[in-house]
Design a protein around this motif. Structure first.
Motif, PDB file in Angstrom:
ATOM      1  N   PHE A 188      11.154  -5.141   9.782  1.00  0.00           N
ATOM      2  CA  PHE A 188      11.725  -6.918   9.632  1.00  0.00           C
ATOM      3  C   PHE A 188      10.313  -7.577   9.712  1.00  0.00           C
ATOM      4  CE2 PHE A 188      15.042  -4.079  11.468  1.00  0.00           C
ATOM      5  CZ  PHE A 188      16.029  -4.246  10.699  1.00  0.00           C
ATOM      6  N   ARG A 189      10.259  -8.299   8.704  1.00  0.00           N
ATOM      7  CA  ARG A 189       9.094  -9.271   8.909  1.00  0.00           C
ATOM      8  C   ARG A 189       9.374 -10.523   8.196  1.00  0.00           C
ATOM      9  NH1 ARG A 189       3.875  -5.663   7.187  1.00  0.00           N
ATOM     10  NH2 ARG A 189       4.056  -4.185   8.706  1.00  0.00           N
ATOM     11  N   TYR A 190       9.393 -11.975   8.920  1.00  0.00           N
ATOM     12  CA  TYR A 190       9.425 -12.875   8.133  1.00  0.00           C
ATOM     13  C   TYR A 190       8.481 -13.542   7.539  1.00  0.00           C
ATOM     14  CZ  TYR A 190      11.134 -17.924   7.783  1.00  0.00           C
ATOM     15  OH  TYR A 190      11.531 -19.081   7.240  1.00  0.00           O
ATOM     16  N   GLU A 191       8.392 -12.977   6.096  1.00  0.00           N
ATOM     17  CA  GLU A 191       7.459 -13.461   5.221  1.00  0.00           C
ATOM     18  C   GLU A 191       8.009 -14.330   4.086  1.00  0.00           C
ATOM     19  OE1 GLU A 191       4.307 -10.654   4.389  1.00  0.00           O
ATOM     20  OE2 GLU A 191       5.859  -9.130   4.909  1.00  0.00           O
ATOM     21  N   ARG A 192       7.213 -14.803   3.206  1.00  0.00           N
ATOM     22  CA  ARG A 192       7.735 -15.362   1.999  1.00  0.00           C
ATOM     23  C   ARG A 192       8.276 -14.443   1.256  1.00  0.00           C
ATOM     24  NH1 ARG A 192       5.707 -17.376  -2.437  1.00  0.00           N
ATOM     25  NH2 ARG A 192       3.743 -16.721  -2.123  1.00  0.00           N
ATOM     26  N   ARG A 238       8.493  -8.313  -2.023  1.00  0.00           N
ATOM     27  CA  ARG A 238       8.180  -8.523  -0.526  1.00  0.00           C
ATOM     28  C   ARG A 238       9.580  -8.884   0.035  1.00  0.00           C
ATOM     29  NH1 ARG A 238       3.121 -12.015   0.927  1.00  0.00           N
ATOM     30  NH2 ARG A 238       4.393 -13.582   0.584  1.00  0.00           N
ATOM     31  N   TYR A 239      10.169  -8.265   1.142  1.00  0.00           N
ATOM     32  CA  TYR A 239      11.206  -8.509   1.537  1.00  0.00           C
ATOM     33  C   TYR A 239      11.073  -8.814   3.106  1.00  0.00           C
ATOM     34  CZ  TYR A 239      12.382  -6.030  -2.813  1.00  0.00           C
ATOM     35  OH  TYR A 239      12.574  -5.829  -3.945  1.00  0.00           O
ATOM     36  N   ARG A 240      12.242  -9.241   3.602  1.00  0.00           N
ATOM     37  CA  ARG A 240      12.229  -9.570   5.104  1.00  0.00           C
ATOM     38  C   ARG A 240      12.543  -8.385   5.798  1.00  0.00           C
ATOM     39  NH1 ARG A 240      13.627 -16.260   4.676  1.00  0.00           N
ATOM     40  NH2 ARG A 240      11.530 -16.644   4.001  1.00  0.00           N
ATOM     41  N   TRP A 285      12.155  -0.983   3.595  1.00  0.00           N
ATOM     42  CA  TRP A 285      12.049   0.236   4.279  1.00  0.00           C
ATOM     43  C   TRP A 285      10.427   0.783   4.022  1.00  0.00           C
ATOM     44  CZ3 TRP A 285      16.477  -1.884   3.727  1.00  0.00           C
ATOM     45  CH2 TRP A 285      17.439  -1.438   4.174  1.00  0.00           C
ATOM     46  N   GLN A 286      10.118   1.497   5.156  1.00  0.00           N
ATOM     47  CA  GLN A 286       8.775   2.367   4.886  1.00  0.00           C
ATOM     48  C   GLN A 286       9.090   3.811   5.133  1.00  0.00           C
ATOM     49  OE1 GLN A 286       6.272   0.352   7.884  1.00  0.00           O
ATOM     50  NE2 GLN A 286       5.134  -1.037   6.353  1.00  0.00           N
ATOM     51  N   VAL A 287       8.276   4.730   4.584  1.00  0.00           N
ATOM     52  CA  VAL A 287       8.320   5.939   4.846  1.00  0.00           C
ATOM     53  C   VAL A 287       6.886   6.247   5.664  1.00  0.00           C
ATOM     54  CG1 VAL A 287       7.432   6.489   2.668  1.00  0.00           C
ATOM     55  CG2 VAL A 287       8.069   8.330   4.175  1.00  0.00           C
ATOM     56  N   VAL A 289      -9.870  -4.482   5.096  1.00  0.00           N
ATOM     57  CA  VAL A 289      -9.370  -4.906   6.360  1.00  0.00           C
ATOM     58  C   VAL A 289      -7.954  -4.828   6.368  1.00  0.00           C
ATOM     59  CG1 VAL A 289     -11.193  -6.375   7.225  1.00  0.00           C
ATOM     60  CG2 VAL A 289      -9.551  -7.372   5.771  1.00  0.00           C
ATOM     61  N   ARG A 290      -7.303  -4.233   7.417  1.00  0.00           N
ATOM     62  CA  ARG A 290      -5.795  -4.255   7.428  1.00  0.00           C
ATOM     63  C   ARG A 290      -5.116  -5.458   8.333  1.00  0.00           C
ATOM     64  NH1 ARG A 290      -2.966  -1.261   4.862  1.00  0.00           N
ATOM     65  NH2 ARG A 290      -1.717  -0.715   6.429  1.00  0.00           N
ATOM     66  N   GLY A 291      -4.044  -5.559   7.903  1.00  0.00           N
ATOM     67  CA  GLY A 291      -3.226  -6.903   8.684  1.00  0.00           C
ATOM     68  C   GLY A 291      -3.128  -6.613  10.344  1.00  0.00           C
ATOM     69  N   ARG A 310       0.561  -5.533  -4.581  1.00  0.00           N
ATOM     70  CA  ARG A 310       0.270  -4.388  -5.058  1.00  0.00           C
ATOM     71  C   ARG A 310      -0.216  -2.985  -4.140  1.00  0.00           C
ATOM     72  NH1 ARG A 310      -4.426  -4.463  -8.644  1.00  0.00           N
ATOM     73  NH2 ARG A 310      -2.873  -5.955  -9.970  1.00  0.00           N
ATOM     74  N   GLY A 311      -0.055  -3.357  -3.036  1.00  0.00           N
ATOM     75  CA  GLY A 311      -0.327  -2.320  -1.718  1.00  0.00           C
ATOM     76  C   GLY A 311       1.031  -1.470  -1.922  1.00  0.00           C
ATOM     77  N   VAL A 312       0.912  -0.383  -2.123  1.00  0.00           N
ATOM     78  CA  VAL A 312       2.062   0.682  -2.009  1.00  0.00           C
ATOM     79  C   VAL A 312       1.988   1.279  -0.645  1.00  0.00           C
ATOM     80  CG1 VAL A 312       3.168   1.976  -3.858  1.00  0.00           C
ATOM     81  CG2 VAL A 312       0.785   2.008  -3.799  1.00  0.00           C
ATOM     82  N   GLY A 313       0.905   1.768  -0.090  1.00  0.00           N
ATOM     83  CA  GLY A 313       0.900   2.036   1.201  1.00  0.00           C
ATOM     84  C   GLY A 313      -0.496   2.348   1.746  1.00  0.00           C
ATOM     85  N   GLY A 314      -0.530   2.204   3.098  1.00  0.00           N
ATOM     86  CA  GLY A 314      -1.881   2.387   3.696  1.00  0.00           C
ATOM     87  C   GLY A 314      -1.622   2.652   5.254  1.00  0.00           C
ATOM     88  N   ALA A 336       4.007   3.700   3.894  1.00  0.00           N
ATOM     89  CA  ALA A 336       4.059   3.328   2.314  1.00  0.00           C
ATOM     90  C   ALA A 336       5.662   2.464   2.354  1.00  0.00           C
ATOM     91  CB  ALA A 336       4.053   4.375   1.559  1.00  0.00           C
ATOM     92  N   GLY A 337       5.777   1.345   1.562  1.00  0.00           N
ATOM     93  CA  GLY A 337       7.038   0.654   1.368  1.00  0.00           C
ATOM     94  C   GLY A 337       7.843   1.283   0.358  1.00  0.00           C
ATOM     95  N   VAL A 338       8.869   1.767   0.742  1.00  0.00           N
ATOM     96  CA  VAL A 338      10.046   2.440   0.018  1.00  0.00           C
ATOM     97  C   VAL A 338      10.329   1.438  -1.367  1.00  0.00           C
ATOM     98  CG1 VAL A 338      12.581   3.266  -0.228  1.00  0.00           C
ATOM     99  CG2 VAL A 338      11.180   3.636   1.739  1.00  0.00           C
TER     100      VAL A 338
HETATM  101  P1  AMP Z   1       1.669  -2.602   6.442  1.00  0.00           P
HETATM  102  O1  AMP Z   1       2.533  -1.862   7.644  1.00  0.00           O
HETATM  103  O2  AMP Z   1       1.584  -4.053   6.384  1.00  0.00           O
HETATM  104  O3  AMP Z   1       0.481  -1.674   6.307  1.00  0.00           O
HETATM  105  O4  AMP Z   1       2.396  -2.123   5.077  1.00  0.00           O
HETATM  106  C1  AMP Z   1       2.451  -0.556   4.649  1.00  0.00           C
HETATM  107  C2  AMP Z   1       3.319  -1.005   3.393  1.00  0.00           C
HETATM  108  O5  AMP Z   1       4.737  -1.435   3.483  1.00  0.00           O
HETATM  109  C3  AMP Z   1       2.801  -1.771   2.458  1.00  0.00           C
HETATM  110  O6  AMP Z   1       1.765  -1.121   1.561  1.00  0.00           O
HETATM  111  C4  AMP Z   1       3.822  -2.219   1.513  1.00  0.00           C
HETATM  112  O7  AMP Z   1       4.171  -1.341   0.457  1.00  0.00           O
HETATM  113  C5  AMP Z   1       4.940  -2.226   2.574  1.00  0.00           C
HETATM  114  N1  AMP Z   1       5.553  -3.422   2.921  1.00  0.00           N
HETATM  115  C6  AMP Z   1       4.819  -4.246   3.897  1.00  0.00           C
HETATM  116  N2  AMP Z   1       5.357  -5.404   4.111  1.00  0.00           N
HETATM  117  C7  AMP Z   1       6.534  -5.345   3.283  1.00  0.00           C
HETATM  118  C8  AMP Z   1       7.398  -6.287   2.802  1.00  0.00           C
HETATM  119  N3  AMP Z   1       7.590  -7.495   3.114  1.00  0.00           N
HETATM  120  N4  AMP Z   1       8.283  -6.121   1.668  1.00  0.00           N
HETATM  121  C9  AMP Z   1       8.143  -5.023   1.280  1.00  0.00           C
HETATM  122  N5  AMP Z   1       7.098  -3.829   1.574  1.00  0.00           N
HETATM  123  C10 AMP Z   1       6.385  -4.101   2.371  1.00  0.00           C
END
Ligand code: AMP
Length: 414
Positions: A113-117, A122-124, A127-129, A258-260, A280-284, A307-309
């Motif tokens: 869960f992230r409060y993002e635009r 990009r969702y609030r 899912w991540q694997v 750099v990572r967030g 464009r970030g799929v995973g990291g 990685a974002g599902v």
């Molecule tokens: P992070 O935890 O920020 O390194 O994000 C890892 C991956 O999660 C990203 O590469 C995206 O694929 C996905 N991700 C991060 N934030 C979001 C979001 N707000 N909505 C959808 N996918 C996200």
């Protein structure tokens, strides 16, 4: 009457084909990760707010702007998890996992869960694997994880992805480098965008991320973190790269990567897909050798990725796994036969068949149509004279009078 409510902005209902695609992704991820010794872990959807403040870092966007924090009835400050690594490190400590053979390898598929635009990709709630390997600083751990994510992308038919890697060194190297970088930014203050200028103290590394022309020009002559690594970290990074090279994996070394999140040390990496557009970030992920100590545990190295599902599914082109076939549909003309149909469905299911029965009082014609729509192999129609079995493909019909004969037919069908 008030207007009907919709799902909150940035959230989504998962249904139909999307649900099927996610189930397939989960199945593929499980197979891959568990074959390499990663064990599934689930942590709570919310944690003490302090876990993220301490783990992810006070100065990060995630902690400053994006957390869903609330007080529970007991006055505790809790936060819906914005990421998975800090909770898993907490669990590693809480359950004494350092006593197990190291590294402890864990994987998860959960929502965050992230409060993002909110925008496409990009969702609030998303899912991540993810995968984490805790307890070893061997470069092979980093390389294994990077390659696993490459394999997952492959499995999900995410083509054209680009991998960038770098090393951030230790926190000490970074702190010293940060001072040099801050001094450089100060010397070029006039050329910087206002948001970069305001964040010189808070997060100078972010300046490399800027699209602002003046900032980019100023950053071209900035000192590079990769040049500032100490010998041990330089060697560690070289070790990771050798293994990736041996594996034939293509990557770009990007010193501006750099990572967030604050906890990263040494190796960091990110996969991007051009199919995704702006997000464009799929995973990291990367290495986080200081995180467990930061959370109050002993010095313990760790490395992982997420990685974002939703993005994996958007960027990927893997065929969905076929839904399980319906072996048998049980219908009846006379409502008095419903009990018998119900019993037959239970028997058939116990015998291992995927059976469904009429549940909506359709006409006989409607039931036939429904069985066809479900793709049922066999239709069993309970009638006064007995049970008629119809092969839905050939249309061939056999009348059956007794239960034993029916059981025999079902057995032969298996
Ligand atoms: P992070 O935890 O920020 O390194 O994000 C890892 C991956 O999660 C990203 O590469 C995206 O694929 C996905 N991700 C991060 N934030 C979001 C979001 N707000 N909505 C959808 N996918 C996200």
């Amino acid at each position: 009457l008030s207007a009907p409510l919709n799902a909150p902005r940035g959230t989504q209902d998962v249904l139909g084909e999307e649900a099927i695609a996610r189930a397939a992704l989960e199945q593929r991820a499980r197979k891959l990760l568990e074959s390499c010794g990663y064990e599934r872990i689930e942590t709570p959807a919310f944690e003490a707010t302090e876990l993220f403040a301490r783990g992810v870092g006070e100065s990060t966007d995630v902690v400053q702007k994006q957390m869903y924090s609330f007080q529970d009835g007991g006055g505790r400050s809790l936060t819906l998890r914005p990421e998975g690594t800090a909770p898993i490190c907490r669990a590693y400590l809480e359950h004494g996992m350092s006593r197990r053979p190291q590294p402890v390898k864990l994987w998860y598929l959960s929502s965050f869960f992230r409060y993002e635009r909110a925008q496409a990709g990009r969702y609030r709630q998303f899912w991540q694997v993810g995968a984490e390997a805790i307890g070893s600083d061997d470069p092979a751990v980093d390389a294994e994880l990077i390659l696993l994510l490459a394999e997952l992308l492959d499995e999900l038919a995410v083509s054209d992805s680009r991998l960038r890697i770098s090393s951030l060194g230790t926190h000490a190297t970074r702190a010293a480098y940060r001072e040099r970088l801050t001094a450089h930014l100060r010397a070029h203050e006039q050329e910087l965008s206002s948001d970069v200028r305001e964040r010189i103290e808070l997060n100078p590394l972010r300046a490399f991320d800027s699209d602002h022309a003046g900032t980019r020009a100023a950053m071209a002559s900035a000192p590079k973190l990769l040049d500032a690594l100490d010998d041990v970290d330089r060697e560690h990074f070289a070790g990771v790269r050798t293994l990736l090279d041996d594996a034939g994996l293509a990557y770009d070394v990007d010193h501006t990567l750099v990572r967030g999140l604050d906890y990263y040390t040494r190796t960091v990496f990110e996969y991007e897909s051009p199919a995704l557009g702006a997000q464009r970030g799929v995973g990291g992920g990367g290495r986080y050798d200081g995180l467990i100590a930061q959370l109050g545990g002993p010095e313990t190295p760790g490395c992982g990725w997420a990685a974002g599902v939703e993005r994996l599914l958007l960027a990927g082109d893997a065929p969905p796994l076929a839904p399980p076939p319906v072996d048998l549909f049980i219908g009846y003309g006379d409502p008095a036969r419903e009990r018998a149909a119900f019993g037959l469905a239970r028997d058939a299911r116990r015998a291992g068949l995927n059976a469904q029965l009429e549940l909506a009082g359709r006409s006989l014609k409607g039931q036939l149509k429904h069985a066809d729509r479900l793709g049922a192999q066999i239709l069993a129609l309970l009638e006064d004279e007995g049970t008629a079995i119809r092969d839905m493909h050939s249309g061939e019909q056999v009348s059956v009078v007794d239960e034993a004969a029916l059981a025999e037919i079902l057995r032969r069908r298996r």
